[in-house]
Design a protein around this motif. Structure first.
Motif, PDB file in Angstrom:
ATOM      1  N   GLY A  96      20.763  59.398  27.552  1.00  0.00           N
ATOM      2  CA  GLY A  96      20.011  59.395  26.295  1.00  0.00           C
ATOM      3  C   GLY A  96      20.876  59.219  25.063  1.00  0.00           C
ATOM      4  N   MET A  97      22.199  59.193  25.267  1.00  0.00           N
ATOM      5  CA  MET A  97      23.113  59.058  24.125  1.00  0.00           C
ATOM      6  C   MET A  97      23.318  57.587  23.782  1.00  0.00           C
ATOM      7  SD  MET A  97      27.021  60.360  23.695  1.00  0.00           S
ATOM      8  CE  MET A  97      27.586  59.808  25.251  1.00  0.00           C
ATOM      9  N   ARG A  98      23.255  57.316  22.514  1.00  0.00           N
ATOM     10  CA  ARG A  98      23.485  55.972  21.996  1.00  0.00           C
ATOM     11  C   ARG A  98      24.979  55.849  21.751  1.00  0.00           C
ATOM     12  NH1 ARG A  98      20.200  52.358  19.580  1.00  0.00           N
ATOM     13  NH2 ARG A  98      18.429  53.422  20.484  1.00  0.00           N
ATOM     14  N   ILE A  99      25.597  54.823  22.314  1.00  0.00           N
ATOM     15  CA  ILE A  99      27.029  54.637  22.075  1.00  0.00           C
ATOM     16  C   ILE A  99      27.279  53.173  21.755  1.00  0.00           C
ATOM     17  CG2 ILE A  99      27.483  54.480  24.595  1.00  0.00           C
ATOM     18  CD1 ILE A  99      30.275  55.772  23.920  1.00  0.00           C
ATOM     19  N   TYR A 100      28.099  52.935  20.744  1.00  0.00           N
ATOM     20  CA  TYR A 100      28.403  51.567  20.352  1.00  0.00           C
ATOM     21  C   TYR A 100      29.892  51.317  20.492  1.00  0.00           C
ATOM     22  CZ  TYR A 100      23.744  51.234  18.370  1.00  0.00           C
ATOM     23  OH  TYR A 100      22.391  51.197  18.204  1.00  0.00           O
ATOM     24  N   GLY A 101      30.233  50.121  20.922  1.00  0.00           N
ATOM     25  CA  GLY A 101      31.633  49.735  20.992  1.00  0.00           C
ATOM     26  C   GLY A 101      32.162  49.479  19.593  1.00  0.00           C
ATOM     27  N   ALA A 102      33.497  49.459  19.471  1.00  0.00           N
ATOM     28  CA  ALA A 102      34.097  49.243  18.158  1.00  0.00           C
ATOM     29  C   ALA A 102      34.438  47.778  17.925  1.00  0.00           C
ATOM     30  CB  ALA A 102      35.355  50.095  18.028  1.00  0.00           C
TER      31      ALA A 102
END
Ligand SMILES: [Cu+2]
Length: 673
Positions: A96-102
């Protein structure tokens, strides 16, 4: 082709003569259990199945699911594509966690920031039918991590394959009535793999400025350390608090597809959940979640010829991404159905600074994006054999570029806007009906919007001389997908099959195009009206003597209606057939994967056609007391081939096509204490 048939025949005859094994097959049971459990528009991949394959990342592992493709940029960190929807058009969430690459070049897509050993299962929801998260325009990929089982457990996994491909991991957990703890560690390393011609992916045209330096060609393709922990405490009978923390240190990751390689990509992930079950008063569940993560990413061209004569490097880009957010959700029993109500929020920051000999520039100008949304979903059995579900969601999003790059926005889009607000609304209605026990029909209409991403609006990269610039379009509008889905599933004693179709009409789909400036052109983004349609078929036939035949097909077609041309980056028709003998103690499988050529390309973007291909894979597995052994050879005939999506549009790429792996052997041993 002939060779394939001969091999399949020999293998089948050999297996039939071998006779029955010691006990009942388990694979068949797993398929049936999953068939009954899964929603029709959903597919689930258990991590146990991944262990059988030489997949290096989540993208590669999910390729066995019809409708999933990847964009390959190197040996690892493949980017997921679902029914041609990619990047911000799909949601990829970890618990459920939103994670974005850099990385502004997507060297580190969302799914790169987790290790296989952390994963329990991955589910793929196709179509705009998720209202519980903002922006699931084309679908939702949910990665679920392992929870400790009762008592004490320990697992060791050791994988080794061609090109010094190593992956080892260890995890241990203890769960009592009151509390539980899980700890894990993994290490992954590989040399650049060899393609069907026997060349390493680093060995392309030495005259090319972006070619690897001689001493780098045989150097590592990546080396990744991942540490994870999970702590749970059962405060009262029905209260549970869970805290997860993970850290990933990825070093020296090569991307022949791009102009640079990653020096490092470091991730921290924190996820906290509080859950109360059976509250009484019809409230079945109350959930609160908070998460935070950050990624620090550094890339340079120090391993390429382009850096020679410039000191350590000629080009460098340092990027950071930080995301935090949370969710409150309650599940309520209402009439004979279930009502889910929720509210969620996230905030994301993204910045990147690019260094060229001529100048330093804020390529990703410190962009803040936030989104607050609320949703409702209700599912109810209507008659004995029919179930109706509907959902709705409302979002308010805000985005702001803190650093000023209006120099480029003015030049190409005649605007100085650095701030925007977006309102998005969406919903769906789904009907599931099962007139007879074995047969099930699904029909649904969904509509989901998503605001433009920070890169699509505000990226700003001025390139030297006449090389096209790269600029976001601050004037972009949110995309809206309106999609019809239809599916049939049959689950009988000897046959299990499923077919799904979709037709998607997308208003303001965000695509890449060339924009003319006063001096030269730039690659940028624009809204177009687009149509995407296609579907998937999967078939399973359970034969006598523990044999099992499996087949799958997927196809999508995309059209840019505004400019009357094919959409770029659409995967071609793909077919997979496999035959498996599955005893209790061991299994063996022969698999063929084929792709048609893709001639529907966007010539305005110089997208090239890709030839069709076919490969064959062999697998073998054995179960001893506490040990599972898997071995196999992938691409048995050492075919040289490219996936269509491995060749993407300009500024993102170096112009190099990255071939798929040639013949490679692997062995995986999983041991549970
Ligand atoms: Cu990068």
């Amino acid at each position: 082709m002939k060779r394939y048939y001969i091999l399949i025949s020999i293998w089948m005859v050999a297996m039939i003569f071998h006779g029955r094994s010691f006990a009942e097959p388990i694979f068949l049971e797993e398929i049936i259990v999953r068939g009954e459990k899964e929603a029709l528009q959903e597919e689930c991949l258990d991590i146990k199945e991944v262990r059988e394959t030489p997949a290096r990342d989540v993208g590669e592992a999910l390729k066995v699911i019809e409708g999933i493709n990847v964009v390959r940029k190197g040996a690892i960190a493949n980017d997921l594509v679902l029914r041609s929807f990619k990047r911000d058009d799909i949601n990829v969430l970890i618990d459920g966690m939103r994670i974005y690459g850099a990385c502004p070049n997507r060297m580190d897509p969302n799914s790169f920031h987790i290790d296989f050993m952390e994963i329990e299962a991955i589910s793929v929801l196709k179509g705009p039918f998720d209202v519980k998260n903002p922006g699931s325009l084309g679908g939702l990929v949910e990665i679920r991590t392992i929870r400790p089982n009762k008592g004490w457990e320990a697992h060791v996994n050791a994988f080794t394959g061609s090109d010094e491909n190593i992956s080892t991991s260890f995890s241990t957990s203890y769960a009592g009535d009151k509390a539980d703890l899980l700890l894990g560690y993994s290490y992954r390393y590989s040399l650049p793999y060899r393609d069907g011609n026997g060349n390493r992916i680093t060995e392309f045209d030495p005259a090319d400025l972006n070619a690897y330096k001689d001493q780098e060609k045989d150097d590592k393709a990546y080396s990744i350390n991942t540490y994870w922990s999970k702590f749970g405490i059962n405060l009262l009978d029905n209260h549970r608090l869970e805290i997860d923390y993970a850290r990933q240190d990825a070093d020296d990751i090569i991307y022949p597809y791009l102009l640079m390689d990653a020096v490092y990509d470091d991730t921290d992930r924190l996820n906290m959940n509080y859950e109360i079950s059976d509250l009484g008063h019809r409230i079945e569940k109350l959930k609160a979640q908070f998460y935070w993560n950050q990624v620090k990413h550094d890339m340079t061209d120090e391993r390429r010829n382009s850096s020679i004569g410039f000191g350590e490097y000629k080009m460098k880009c340092y990027a950071e991404a930080e995301t935090f957010g949370g969710k409150l959700e309650s599940g309520i029993a209402l009439h004979s159905g279930r009502l889910t109500l929720g509210v969620d929020y996230y905030s994301r920051n993204w910045e990147a600074e690019n260094t060229l000999p001529v100048r330093k520039q804020k390529m990703m100008p410190d962009v803040d994006s936030s989104n607050i949304g609320t949703y409702i979903e209700y599912g109810q059995p209507m008659w004995e054999d029919t179930r109706l579900t509907f959902g709705m969601r409302l979002d308010y999003a805000k985005t702001k570029a803190n650093d000023d790059r209006t120099d480029l926005y003015t030049l190409y889009h005649n605007t100085i806007d650095r701030e925007e607000e977006d309102f998005c609304a969406g919903g769906n209605i789904q009907i599931l009906c099962s007139p007879v026990k074995e047969l099930e029909f699904f029909g649904g209409f969904g509509c989901i919007s998503r605001p433009p991403g920070p890169d699509e609006r505000y990226i700003a990269m001025q390139k030297p001389q006449m090389t096209p610039d790269w600029v976001g379009n601050p004037k972009l509008d949110p995309s809206e997908n309106r999609e019809f889905d239809f599916g049939i599933r049959y689950l009988g004693d000897i046959f299990y099959g499923k077919t799904t179709f979709f037709y998607s009409d997308i208003k303001d789909f965000i695509t890449v195009y060339d924009v003319e400036g006063p001096v030269k052109s730039a690659r940028s983004f624009r809204n177009v009206d687009a149509i995407l349609y296609g579907g998937e078929i999967s078939l399973n036939l359970f034969l006598p003597f523990d044999f099992h035949l499996q087949g799958g097909l997927s196809y999508t077609r995309g059209r840019d209606d505004t400019h009357d041309k094919p959409l770029s980056e659409i995967p071609p028709l793909q077919i997979r057939i496999a035959s498996r003998y599955d005893g209790y103690r061991y299994f063996t499988e022969i698999e063929g994967v084929f792709a048609d050529d893709q001639h529907r390309v966007d010539s305005d973007l110089s997208e090239e056609k890709t030839a069709g291909w076919g490969i064959m894979n062999l697998k073998f597995g054995m179960k001893l007391k506490k040990t599972n052994i898997f071995a196999g050879v992938h691409n048995l005939f050492d075919r040289q081939y490219y996936e269509h999506l491995s060749y993407q549009r300009d500024p993102f790429r170096s112009g190099i096509k990255v071939p798929e792996t040639g013949r490679n052997f692997y062995l995986n041993i999983a041991y549970s204490l």
